[in-house]
Design a protein around this motif. Structure first.
Motif, short mmCIF file in Angstrom:
data_model
loop_
_atom_site.label_atom_id
_atom_site.label_comp_id
_atom_site.label_asym_id
_atom_site.label_seq_id
_atom_site.Cartn_x
_atom_site.Cartn_y
_atom_site.Cartn_z
N UNK A 123 42.23 -38.28 30.85
CA UNK A 123 41.96 -37.04 30.13
C UNK A 123 42.58 -36.99 28.73
N UNK A 124 43.68 -37.70 28.50
CA UNK A 124 44.34 -37.66 27.20
C UNK A 124 44.16 -38.97 26.46
N UNK A 125 42.96 -39.29 26.05
CA UNK A 125 42.73 -40.53 25.31
C UNK A 125 42.43 -40.16 23.86
N UNK A 126 43.47 -40.07 23.06
CA UNK A 126 43.29 -39.82 21.63
C UNK A 126 43.66 -41.09 20.91
N UNK A 127 42.82 -41.49 19.97
CA UNK A 127 43.04 -42.74 19.24
C UNK A 127 43.76 -42.42 17.94
N UNK A 128 45.05 -42.68 17.91
CA UNK A 128 45.85 -42.46 16.72
C UNK A 128 46.12 -43.79 16.04
N UNK A 161 53.44 -44.47 16.52
CA UNK A 161 54.85 -44.89 16.61
C UNK A 161 55.79 -43.71 16.41
N UNK A 162 55.49 -42.84 15.45
CA UNK A 162 56.34 -41.66 15.23
C UNK A 162 56.29 -40.72 16.42
N UNK A 163 55.09 -40.47 16.94
CA UNK A 163 54.96 -39.59 18.10
C UNK A 163 55.62 -40.19 19.33
N UNK A 164 55.52 -41.51 19.48
CA UNK A 164 56.17 -42.18 20.61
C UNK A 164 57.68 -42.00 20.53
N UNK A 165 58.26 -42.19 19.36
CA UNK A 165 59.69 -42.02 19.19
C UNK A 165 60.11 -40.59 19.54
N UNK A 166 59.36 -39.61 19.06
CA UNK A 166 59.68 -38.21 19.35
C UNK A 166 59.58 -37.91 20.84
N UNK A 167 58.52 -38.43 21.48
CA UNK A 167 58.35 -38.19 22.92
C UNK A 167 59.48 -38.82 23.71
N UNK A 168 59.87 -40.04 23.34
CA UNK A 168 60.95 -40.72 24.05
C UNK A 168 62.29 -40.00 23.86
N UNK A 174 50.96 -46.08 12.73
CA UNK A 174 52.16 -45.38 12.26
C UNK A 174 52.33 -44.00 12.91
N UNK A 175 51.24 -43.26 13.07
CA UNK A 175 51.33 -41.93 13.67
C UNK A 175 51.73 -42.07 15.14
#
Length: 194
Positions: free
Chosen positions: A67-72, A78-85, A75-76
């Motif tokens: 259901x959550x397949x957004x293609x980013x 990686x930034x979101x991954x860091x924030x989520x982690x 760089x975007x």
């Protein structure tokens, strides 16, 4: 922590192995996938999410789509991954502290403080494996030892019988020694009355 994981993994594998238990290695990858994708009680996150920053794609996601397949872009993402982690790790630290406090409270309810005085005798918990003797049936308490001195509320210096050496041990390995009352002649069983 490793012992707890091993127990969980054995529980998973026990559900799939045959009666001879020789095919456990064929089910290992499936059991590990189930473990890594399951939300854990203490952390409220799955190990996959905490390591990858996203949930793993399970076979059902591949068959029906996630259901959550957004293609980013990279760089975007990686930034979101860091924030989520960072956010999930902060939540996990908080949840683990709450779980540790809860476990400590449950442990402390049953634990009574024990204090020993210098010169007092106590039982010493000292498990040893002896060849030819079942460890399940042997006593792990050594004959009474003598308390030399308390070093703190939790740590004592002791001396075992027949030894000149002293040892420093934690109070959890000591139990109060109460000598068995000797039977008087009037209380002893009569000959042949067994």
């Amino acid at each position: 922590m490793v012992e707890r994981f091993n127990r969980t993994l054995l529980d998973y594998l026990a559900k799939y192995v045959d009666s001879q238990q020789r095919n456990w290695d064929l089910h290992l990858q499936t059991a590990l996938l189930a473990y890594r994708s399951a939300e854990h009680e203490a952390t409220d996150f799955s190990p996959a999410y905490l390591n990858l920053g996203r949930e793993v794609k399970l076979p059902v996601d591949l068959a029906f789509g996630s259901p959550n397949t957004t293609d980013l872009g990279p760089p975007i993402y990686a930034l979101e991954l860091r924030q989520r982690l960072q956010k999930s790790h902060a939540i996990v630290r908080k949840n683990l502290n709450l779980a540790a406090d809860s476990m400590k409270t449950r442990y402390d309810i049953k634990k009574l403080p024990i204090h020993f005085l210098a010169g007092e005798e106590a039982w010493f918990y000292n498990p040893k494996r002896r060849r030819g003797i079942s460890p399940k049936l042997q006593s792990d308490l050594e004959s009474p030892i003598r308390i030399i001195s308390p070093l703190s509320e939790l740590v004592y210096r002791i001396q075992c019988k027949g030894s000149k050496k002293t040892r420093v041990i934690h109070v959890d390995r000591l139990a109060p020694f109460k000598p068995r009352p000797e039977l008087s002649r009037s209380q002893s069983p009569k000959d042949g009355a067994m």
